[in-house]
Write a protein that holds these residues in place. Sequence first.
Motif, PDB file in Angstrom:
ATOM      1  N   UNK A 385       1.338  -1.270   0.028  1.00 52.54           N
ATOM      2  CA  UNK A 385       0.119  -0.142  -0.204  1.00 52.54           C
ATOM      3  C   UNK A 385       0.814   1.351  -0.314  1.00 52.54           C
ATOM      4  N   UNK A 386       2.383   1.371   1.113  1.00 52.01           N
ATOM      5  CA  UNK A 386       2.222   2.553   0.782  1.00 52.01           C
ATOM      6  C   UNK A 386       3.232   2.802  -0.259  1.00 52.01           C
ATOM      7  N   UNK A 387       3.923   1.584  -0.731  1.00 50.90           N
ATOM      8  CA  UNK A 387       5.029   1.474  -2.045  1.00 50.90           C
ATOM      9  C   UNK A 387       4.153   2.040  -3.089  1.00 50.90           C
ATOM     10  N   UNK A 388       2.895   1.541  -3.177  1.00 54.34           N
ATOM     11  CA  UNK A 388       1.679   2.326  -4.700  1.00 54.34           C
ATOM     12  C   UNK A 388       1.709   3.282  -4.377  1.00 54.34           C
ATOM     13  N   UNK A 389       1.249   4.121  -3.130  1.00 53.16           N
ATOM     14  CA  UNK A 389       1.105   5.823  -2.570  1.00 53.16           C
ATOM     15  C   UNK A 389       2.036   5.828  -2.857  1.00 53.16           C
ATOM     16  N   UNK A 390       3.245   5.642  -2.322  1.00 52.05           N
ATOM     17  CA  UNK A 390       4.643   6.361  -2.727  1.00 52.05           C
ATOM     18  C   UNK A 390       4.583   7.204  -4.669  1.00 52.05           C
ATOM     19  N   UNK A 391       4.196   5.804  -4.934  1.00 47.94           N
ATOM     20  CA  UNK A 391       4.373   5.758  -6.040  1.00 47.94           C
ATOM     21  C   UNK A 391       3.357   6.525  -7.359  1.00 47.94           C
ATOM     22  N   UNK A 392       2.363   7.105  -6.649  1.00 52.62           N
ATOM     23  CA  UNK A 392       1.141   8.139  -6.857  1.00 52.62           C
ATOM     24  C   UNK A 392       1.717   9.233  -6.682  1.00 52.62           C
ATOM     25  N   UNK A 411      13.380   4.031  -6.600  1.00 53.84           N
ATOM     26  CA  UNK A 411      13.396   2.823  -5.800  1.00 53.84           C
ATOM     27  C   UNK A 411      14.164   3.134  -4.935  1.00 53.84           C
ATOM     28  N   UNK A 412      14.436   4.382  -3.703  1.00 54.11           N
ATOM     29  CA  UNK A 412      15.017   4.220  -2.666  1.00 54.11           C
ATOM     30  C   UNK A 412      13.617   5.356  -2.150  1.00 54.11           C
ATOM     31  N   UNK A 413      12.744   6.389  -2.930  1.00 52.23           N
ATOM     32  CA  UNK A 413      12.141   7.200  -2.477  1.00 52.23           C
ATOM     33  C   UNK A 413      10.706   6.006  -2.506  1.00 52.23           C
ATOM     34  N   UNK A 414      10.059   4.849  -2.935  1.00 53.55           N
ATOM     35  CA  UNK A 414       9.100   4.218  -3.384  1.00 53.55           C
ATOM     36  C   UNK A 414       9.415   2.593  -2.346  1.00 53.55           C
ATOM     37  N   UNK A 415      10.217   3.176  -1.520  1.00 50.93           N
ATOM     38  CA  UNK A 415      10.532   1.436  -0.615  1.00 50.93           C
ATOM     39  C   UNK A 415       9.664   1.893   0.630  1.00 50.93           C
TER      40      UNK A 415
END
Length: 474
Positions: A385-392, A411-415
Amino acid sequence: MSNSSQENYSFLKGVGQNFDKAAGFTRFSAGILEQIKACNSILRVKFPVKIGDTVEVIEAYRVQHSHHKLPCKGGIRFSMEVDQEEVMALAALMTYKCAIVNVPFGGGKGGIKIDKSKYTEFELEKITRRYTSELVKKNFIGPGIDVPAPDYGTGAKEMSWILDTYSSLNPNDVNAQACVTGKPLSQGGVQGRTEATGLGVYFGIREVCSVREDMERLGLSVGIKGKRVIVQGLGNVGYHAAKFFQDAGAILVGLIEYEGAIYKEDGLNVDEVIAHRKSTGSILQYVGATDLANGADGLEQPCDILIPAALESVIHAGNADRIQAKIIGEAANGPLTPDADAILLKKGVWIVPDMYLNAGGVTVSYFEWLKNLSHVRYGRLEKRFSENMYAELVNIIESLTLKKVSELERKIILRGPDEIDLIYSGLEDTMIGSYQEIREVYVNTKGVDDLRTAAFICAINKVGAAYEQLGIFP
């Protein structure tokens, strides 16, 4: 410490002295204070185990110091030094430790009086399983009753034997995994448990060193970087504490083990020292370091921060005046006697007490216990959920700015957080918040001149309030 003074000193009395000193600064009546101080339940057992062709009678203990909150929580140690007084003292410290770091357990402790080196793994397994069956019989173990953990001489292997024995005797307990912590990952353990106490020591001292007012009084700069550190004990706690200090830019000038001590002004590398010890059997004769045949002399060398992470009572009336450290972080249980406290406080040394500083182990044990009761591993529900939200968010920022972030940055931001990230984060928050609570009591309570007394006041206030809320006092 000389033999005579060592014999006269009682760890349990020392804990009691510190409690009594702090109790005078609290609002509770003598009766409530007596209840907080008393050990509620003490189990002493002797059981036979067949070792080779002979039967040995093994002596063992489990102490539940306080039932103001359940379950009780505390380690099990394998040592010839185990006796009722030591286990009672350690159980009492666990009560106060849990209260300080806001972990909802009563204090407990256990011990088996054996020399671990004299037994095979199979024999140790037999002893551990028999001890566990005694605890089950006497109702001294269970997810909501009393939850052991590793301590001196024990580790994940012994905890797995305890879990298996408890589970076989309680086949219908769906929460059986929560009967013990410090287990292997495959049996419900958590990542980060091994280094938890050492990491907690590092987080605690880092927070101590972040207070400018206190550092200026000690003549030190703010922060860990560049500070000279001596660590006594390269076991689980000492090694990880030394490693975290080293990685943060501190200079490890001294390391102490039972065979002696080494000192090097421009710094030691803890991993290289460990490798040297594995190949030679000793930390002595490490290239470029000064050898001290008597390990106790290592405590007295010049440094900014001294971390005793081995045994009780290593700093006492006989050597306290020769300690040169400005900050002493008690990674071990009870490394300073009350006499040593008095001498060092007069010298202006900042003593960070054990009941706060080595609480990383019980804090992460609490996280493991919660994981076992919830039957969900940390990070499973929120990582994707966190990775998907960061990607958005990254996509929105890229579309607004018409700029692309690099693959490495993406890669760093989306982890999303893994279990180890959440464990470390929870431990860091606990150590920071708890130190701030202790220091606030130290600053705002007239007549309190040391952190140990402030920590005991914090603990007594929380345990006393819990007893009052239980309604057992008129």
